[in-house]
Design an enzyme around this catalytic site. Structure first.
Site, short mmCIF file in Angstrom:
data_model
loop_
_atom_site.label_atom_id
_atom_site.label_comp_id
_atom_site.label_asym_id
_atom_site.label_seq_id
_atom_site.Cartn_x
_atom_site.Cartn_y
_atom_site.Cartn_z
N ASP A 407 5.56 15.12 -6.07
CA ASP A 407 5.37 13.95 -5.23
C ASP A 407 5.42 14.41 -3.77
O ASP A 407 5.85 15.53 -3.47
CB ASP A 407 6.47 12.93 -5.51
CG ASP A 407 6.35 11.68 -4.65
OD1 ASP A 407 5.22 11.24 -4.42
OD2 ASP A 407 7.39 11.19 -4.21
N LYS A 704 2.26 -7.82 4.71
CA LYS A 704 2.14 -6.41 5.09
C LYS A 704 1.91 -5.60 3.82
O LYS A 704 2.38 -5.96 2.74
CB LYS A 704 3.40 -5.91 5.81
CG LYS A 704 4.61 -5.77 4.91
CD LYS A 704 5.77 -5.14 5.64
CE LYS A 704 6.96 -4.98 4.67
NZ LYS A 704 8.15 -4.45 5.31
N ASN A 950 8.57 5.80 -9.09
CA ASN A 950 7.15 6.01 -9.41
C ASN A 950 6.87 7.42 -9.93
O ASN A 950 5.75 7.71 -10.35
CB ASN A 950 6.28 5.72 -8.19
CG ASN A 950 6.64 6.61 -7.02
OD1 ASN A 950 7.77 7.07 -6.89
ND2 ASN A 950 5.69 6.86 -6.16
#
Length: 1295
Positions: A407, A704, A950
């Site tokens: 990541d 947002k 994630n």
């Protein structure tokens, strides 16, 4: 229990119905049939596997599930059959009992630790509601049942899964810390159930007589659905209403709730799992070689059985068979004899399958894990954490990794966000250094902490986390109040004055969005236990409020009056610019300010503050109580935005479920009504908050999220109006520029909802929120329905700096032959910039970017690049040019097409030819699919590293999962096999410990097979001289204890402590790591080489002894004792020859092992054993030792047996050295040079002369090293390091 077990029953209930226990008759027991909650588990937990009565049978039964243990138990059983008995019955049991006993002791110790932990948890205390006493009273956790009401105070641990019904906060808010559950230290906000009318007296536990319907117990900690039946009306429940077992109550005086899941039904217990068991690559190779051992065992047994039958059949008269008196006539049948003796040889050759191999491997890996955990190189002081090995049996896989999937955010970068730039209404507002000197070497921007002197003293306290304020934004935000926010509408005609006011409003709304569109929690005061032992709750809020007001009043009386110098800025009006609450401002959350700065801002020497400027300062100077005020955010991005907004004066002060309070520079405190919050999800990639304007009552949606997801839902005027199109174009250009600089981007937009449309939408939203089926999908559809036709405000650029030593680490990993792929959700430009900065890409690489709009385009791009690479390869070969290196960049949509079954081979073919791969905008599922693709199709050992939830998917899929303990919580860590704190620790974990563990276990495995085979072959040669009768020349006690006692420790110690090269060499020469992925140390031939070595040595050991005693009047026991002594010594010295470095435990175990055998042989032969078969070697060892021939034979046979191995090792180091040997020789050369330098330095210090005065002293006297020795002794006594300057690096030290 019924509902829990019923999950597997299709006809069982789909939901759980909970009835409050206090509504029932107290005389009804919890397990009584009349109790509605009788089927639900209690809160008592039991994680132990055994009880006192079940431990032995259950543990033995579990151990029999291992094939090796079962095999040896069957061999022991065979030995109890008199006709095929080979050893003494009791002796044959010793090794198996030893192995089983060691495992039993280990399992008992682990289970006892679990028992102690269970007892401690079950006897913890909390307050339970007693209906018969109508009060809360202290009780133990194990006494809690589903339906009970529980009262918890601040900092108490939650004992069960509880639906929050009451909170000390007037808005029903509760904060919990979930670090015990998922490792995250950020506070989570939970909400009491709204919509229940308790009458004028408010909530009382006894008034709660409603039934709850909720999910069946499940392990999804972030999902909870249900409802409360309130007189026919359903009040929805969600995850925000649930307090999970193991979490801690924070920032809340007290909470009360009803238990819905208890004990093993709680989400925490359902997620509780032991460290994962994985089978390493080397272990799979060992299992393959065990099969060869089985084949060899069967061959030897069949051969000897057939030879025994042939030998017996050679005698025509059965009564002429010498030495073997058979019991009956059928035993003289050659076929029957061969059949029986086959099983005898199964017993004799049983150790061809190493009994102690698997147990020893477990012990070795525990030792390796211990040294990995205690390596100070991987200790991270700021977090006070070290590496954690969660999977105990794949340490050697660390030395064979070929692909790393990483990541980006939080793994390669710090995940500590700094607000750097923003674009508002198409205009860029950079918050950047003013000169090139303020740029880092990699292009990352340094903060302006060293430039704080450029900020005026009156503004010094506004600088939050080294943020350089933008003057234009300061000027516009200094006038921020509700009047300026409501002054114009964005859709008015394009007149110059209006455009100026429109820009001001857009800027102010942009920062208002940053302040309120988030889930940040504000904590402002300490919390105390408000319930006494009798269960009475005292509410001291009024007294506390009075004390706070008095403290604040006294504090501000001491402040000097501000100066009255005029400002250069013109406020909108005198009325609007004067702060309404300047006399008693709120407590801001700028915890970095020091209270001493408060006086400086009001110092007469400082520039005066206008009312507008005073408003800005006021929003910051109120941090004098910052030691009690702080922001808690689930996302570092949100925290950076809120702090940046606060630095400009628009401060978030307070948040509740239905209200959010902010501090506006020219207004003071303003309270917005929060109507709804649409939380962030990975599909929409945005979050929204719907608030009501407190002045004009407008309903405003602030959004947002990712630029691709926000720009795509803008109002159609941004495609039709040229001016609006220009704003979008400029914003996109600025976002692209931020991404090229490596900044993370977020886009901001708003929408004023129509008064008629919103109520209808909210009805659908509430219905979706209360749904028990497909709730997430329904909420997604409803959220996308209102998030349409937005007005663009702008975008932000947030910097996430690289961690220290990331470029050097990636460079070393690439030099080690490991391919590094980065799988990130960031923009393509951001990912490419980070790839260059981290040295994942270099300037010599050809970067291939794949952006396909559909499957066919993606297929064409893949094929085109493959053809181009092939063409370039042919060209470079023809022109003798160096091969060109390639790197691949692919975005999320294109990756989705590339992972299609039809395109997988092409994608993989292209990716394999690239040195580095970057996948942008990839989802968690795509990350896991990419890792699985490489693992399954290329059959390469993969490692995935990440720090967030994630990344869990790819961490689970990879052969090795590494979690980084960072800012995004601990979900990745808890799903991983190894946990580290920094990416740089990966080089030590792989290049150093990975290489050591692999090389050690590779040599250990060969040695273990060698040890087993040499004994078997020595027994085998004796069968040729004993008519294949199954007789032994060795004492059976020696044979059984050889592997578990006499030669057990040296291989284990070597496998834990031996080092072929030092850590410094491995880090300086990462190329040495390639021996692991290439399987150079344990190949398919390793087993056969060990077998050939054992075969040769067994021939030497047997026949040297045989020839020496050929004409000596000795018995079989004396012959066997001499041969066995030589065998033990040969095994120990073979292990010593393979030892790369020596430390004292290796010396100790080698010497002690031989001495232990020697003394054991003397003592055992001095005792008359009656269970040995066929006779006992009484006093043989003592008698044999007195003969010189014994010593000569032992030494001669040992030397001859070891000579080939010794010669081969010399030739390997001189004629054909490999990379490891070359590095070892270089280390020796460095050691030799350092030794010479030290000796020269010592000589120089010894031979120095000192000329003394003529005061009766001897002139020209030679000064010895007395002063140096004295100095050394002083240093030693003072505890200082006494190591000489030029010391000799030695392998006799353990890192």
């Amino acid at each position: 229990m019924g509902n829990f077990c019923g999950r597997g029953n299709r006809s069982g209930p789909k939901t759980r119905t909970v009835v409050p226990n206090h509504t029932l008759d107290p005389s009804i027991q919890h397990r009584a049939k009349a109790h509605p909650n009788k089927d639900f588990r209690g809160n008592r937990i039991k994680t132990t596997k055994y009880t006192i009565l079940t431990f032995f049978p259950k543990n033995i039964f579990e151990q029999f599930h291992r094939f090796a243990n079962l095999y040896f138990i069957l061999v022991v059983a065979l030995n109890w059959v008199p006709q095929i008995q080979a050893f003494g019955k009791e002796i044959a049991m010793v090794p198996v009992i030893f192995v089983l006993a060691v495992t039993c002791i280990k399992d008992a110790f682990e289970d006892f630790r679990r028992y102690k932990s269970d007892q401690k948890i079950n006897h913890s205390h909390c307050r339970l509601y007693k209906s018969d006493e109508d009060r809360y009273a202290k009780g133990e956790w194990q006494d809690i049942h589903v339906g009970d009401f529980v009262h918890l105070s601040c900092n108490e641990i939650i004992p069960a899964d509880i639906v929050l019904v009451k909170s000390s906060d007037s808005n029903g808010i509760c904060h919990i810390e979930t670090c015990n559950l998922d490792g995250e230290t950020n506070l989570k906000q939970r909400q009491a159930v709204f919509g229940i009318d308790y009458g004028n007296d408010g909530f009382k536990a006894k008034k709660f007589d409603f039934t709850l319907e909720c999910d069946l117990p499940n392990s999804e900690i972030y999902k909870f659905k249900g409802y409360i039946i309130n007189h026919g009306e359903k009040i929805s429940l969600n995850k925000d209403n649930l307090l999970l077992r193991g979490c801690t109550v924070r920032n809340t005086d007290y909470v009360e709730g009803i238990v819905v899941y208890a004990g093993h039904d709680t989400k925490a217990m359902l997620n509780n799992r032991n460290p994962r068991y994985k089978r390493s690559k080397l272990e799979r190779h060992i299992n393959r070689d065990v099969v060869w051992c089985v084949i060899l065992l069967l061959f030897l047994c069949f051969f000897c059985a057939i030879a025994s039958g042939i030998w017996l059949g050679g005698y025509k008269d059965r009564h002429l068979v010498p030495f073997i008196p058979y019991e009956s006539d059928e035993w003289y049948n050659p076929y029957f004899q061969a059949f029986v003796v086959f099983f005898t040889y199964i017993i004799i050759y049983q150790t061809v399958i190493p009994l102690a191999l698997y147990v020893s491997v477990e012990l070795v890996k525990l030792g390796q894990v211990y040294f990995i955990n205690n390596d100070l190189r991987m200790y991270y002081a700021p977090m006070d954490k070290r590496v954690e090995c969660r999977a105990l049996n794949i340490t050697e896989d660390l030395g064979q990794v070929e692909y790393i999937f990483s990541d980006k955010t939080g793994t390669l970068t710090e995940n500590q966000m700094e607000f750097k730039s923003c674009t508002i209404n198409g205009k860029d507002y950079p918050h950047a250094p003013e000169s090139e000197d303020d740029m880092s070497e990699t292009g990352s921007r340094f903060s302006l902490a060293s430039k704080s002197s450029t900020v005026p003293p009156s503004m010094a306290s506004l600088v939050l986390e080294n943020l350089s304020l933008e003057p234009d934004l300061q000027r516009e935000l200094s006038k921020m109040c509700m009047r300026s926010l409501n002054s114009v509408d964005l859709s008015l005609p394009d007149t110059p004055p209006v455009m100026k006011m429109e820009n001001t409003k857009t800027i102010q709304e942009f920062f208002l969005l940053m302040a309120i569109c988030n889930t940040v929690v504000v904590s402002t005061h300490a919390h105390e236990d408000l319930m006494d032992e009798s269960g009475v709750v005292h509410d001291p809020h009024q007294q506390k409020s009075d004390r706070e007001k008095q403290k604040m009043t006294d504090f501000y009386k001491k402040l000097p009056e501000p100066s009255t110098k005029k400002s250069n800025l013109t406020p909108l009006s005198q009325e609007s610019s004067t702060p309404k609450s300047l006399a008693l401002p709120p407590i801001a959350a700028t915890a970095d300010f020091q209270s001493r700065e408060l006086y400086n801002r009001y110092d007469s020497s400082s520039p005066a503050l206008t009312p507008s400027e005073g408003s800005i300062a006021g929003s910051s100077f109120l941090s004098d109580m910052s030691q009690r005020t702080q922001y808690e955010a689930e996302s570092p991005d949100e925290l950076a935005l809120v702090k940046a907004s606060c630095t400009y004066g628009c401060c978030l002060l307070k948040r509740s479920p239905d209200k959010v309070t902010v501090w506006l520079p020219a207004e003071g405190e303003v309270e917005f009504e929060t109507l709804d919050v649409l939380t962030f999800d990975s599909t929409r990639k945005r979050m929204s908050v719907i608030v009501r304007n407190p002045v004009n009552g407008e309903i405003v949606l602030y959004t947002k999220g990712a630029d691709s997801q926000v720009l795509s839902i803008l109002h159609k005027k941004y495609k039709q109006d040229p001016a609006m199109k220009d704003i979008v174009r400029k914003t996109e250009d600025h976002i692209l520029g931020y991404a090229v600089r490596g900044l993370r981007t977020l886009c901001m937009a708003k929408k004023v909802s129509k008064a008629v449309a919103y109520p209808n939408w909210r009805v659908r939203f509430k219905e979706a929120d209360a749904s028990l089926e497909n709730r997430e999908e329904k909420l997604l559809d409803v959220a996308c329905e209102i998030e349409q036709d937005l007005d663009l405000l702008g975008a932000t650029g947030i910097e996430d700096k690289l961690q220290d030593e990331v470029p050097a680490t990636i460079s070393k990993l690439r030099r080690a032959g490991i391919k590094v792929w980065v799988l990130t959700g960031d923009k393509q430009e951001t990912a490419i910039q980070i790839a260059y900065a981290s040295q994942l890409f270099d300037t010599n690489m050809h970067i291939m970017v794949l952006n396909g709009s559909d499957k066919e385009t993606t297929k064409d791009l893949l094929e085109e690049h493959i053809v181009q690479i092939n063409r370039n390869k042919e060209t470079s070969q023809g022109e003798n040019k160096p091969k060109k290196e390639y790197a691949l960049v692919i975005d999320g949509p294109t990756l989705a097409y590339a992972l299609d079954k039809q395109l997988e081979p092409s994608f993989l073919k292209l990716a394999v030819r690239c040195k580095s791969v970057v996948c942008c905008r990839s989802t968690p599922i795509q990350k896991g699919m990419v890792v699985k693709l490489v693992r399954d199709h290329l059959k390469k050992l993969t490692l995935a590293i990440g720090d967030g939830a994630n990344d869990v998917s790819m961490i689970h899929v990879a052969d090795i999962g590494v979690g980084v303990a960072g800012q995004e919580g601990m979900q990745a860590v808890m799903a991983s096999d190894f946990a580290i704190c920094r990416f740089k620790h990966l080089q030590d974990l792989l290049l150093v410990h990975g290489h050591w563990c692999y090389s050690r276990l590779a040599r250990f495995s060969s040695i273990m097979f060698y040890k087993s085979l040499i004994l078997i072959f020595a027994l085998y040669w004796y069968q040729f001289d004993s008519a294949f009768s199954g007789s032994l020349q060795f004492d059976s006690l020696f044979t059984m204890l050889k592997h578990v006692l006499f030669t057990a420790l040296p291989p284990i110690v070597n496998a834990v402590m031996d080092k072929d090269v030092s850590a410094e060499t491995l880090l300086n020469k990462p190329e040495l790591y390639k021996t692991g992925p290439q399987d150079k140390l344990y190949t398919r031939m390793s087993f056969f080489m060990a077998m050939l070595d054992a075969l040769y040595q067994s021939v030497i050991l047997y026949y040297v002894c045989y020839l020496a005693y050929l004409y000596e009047p000795v018995g079989v026991w004396e012959f066997g004792t001499t041969s066995f002594t030589a065998l033990i010594l040969t095994c120990l010295l073979t292990i010593a020859i393979d030892t790369q470095s020596w430390v004292w435990p290796q010396w100790l175990t080698t010497v002690v092992s031989f001495l232990f055998f020697w003394f054991f042989a003397i003592l055992s032969n001095a005792v008359w054993f009656t269970f040995d078969h066929p006779a006992n070697p009484y006093w043989v060892m003592i008698h044999t030792m007195t003969k010189p021939i014994h010593t000569v034979v032992v030494l001669l046979s040992t030397v001859l047996a070891l000579l080939p191995r010794f010669v081969i090792r010399i030739l390997q180091r001189t004629i054909s050295p490999d990379e490891i040997v070359i590095s070892q020789l270089e280390e020796k050369e460095i050691e030799s040079k350092n030794s010479d330098m030290e000796m020269q330095e010592n000589d120089n210090m010894t031979n120095t002369t000192e000329i003394t005065t003529v005061d009766g002293s001897l002139q020209g006297s030679t000064t010895t090293s007395y002063h140096r020795n004295l100095e050394s002794s002083i240093k030693f006594r003072n505890g200082a390091l006494s190591k000489p300057r030029h010391s000799i690096p030695s392998n006799d030290s353990i890192t």
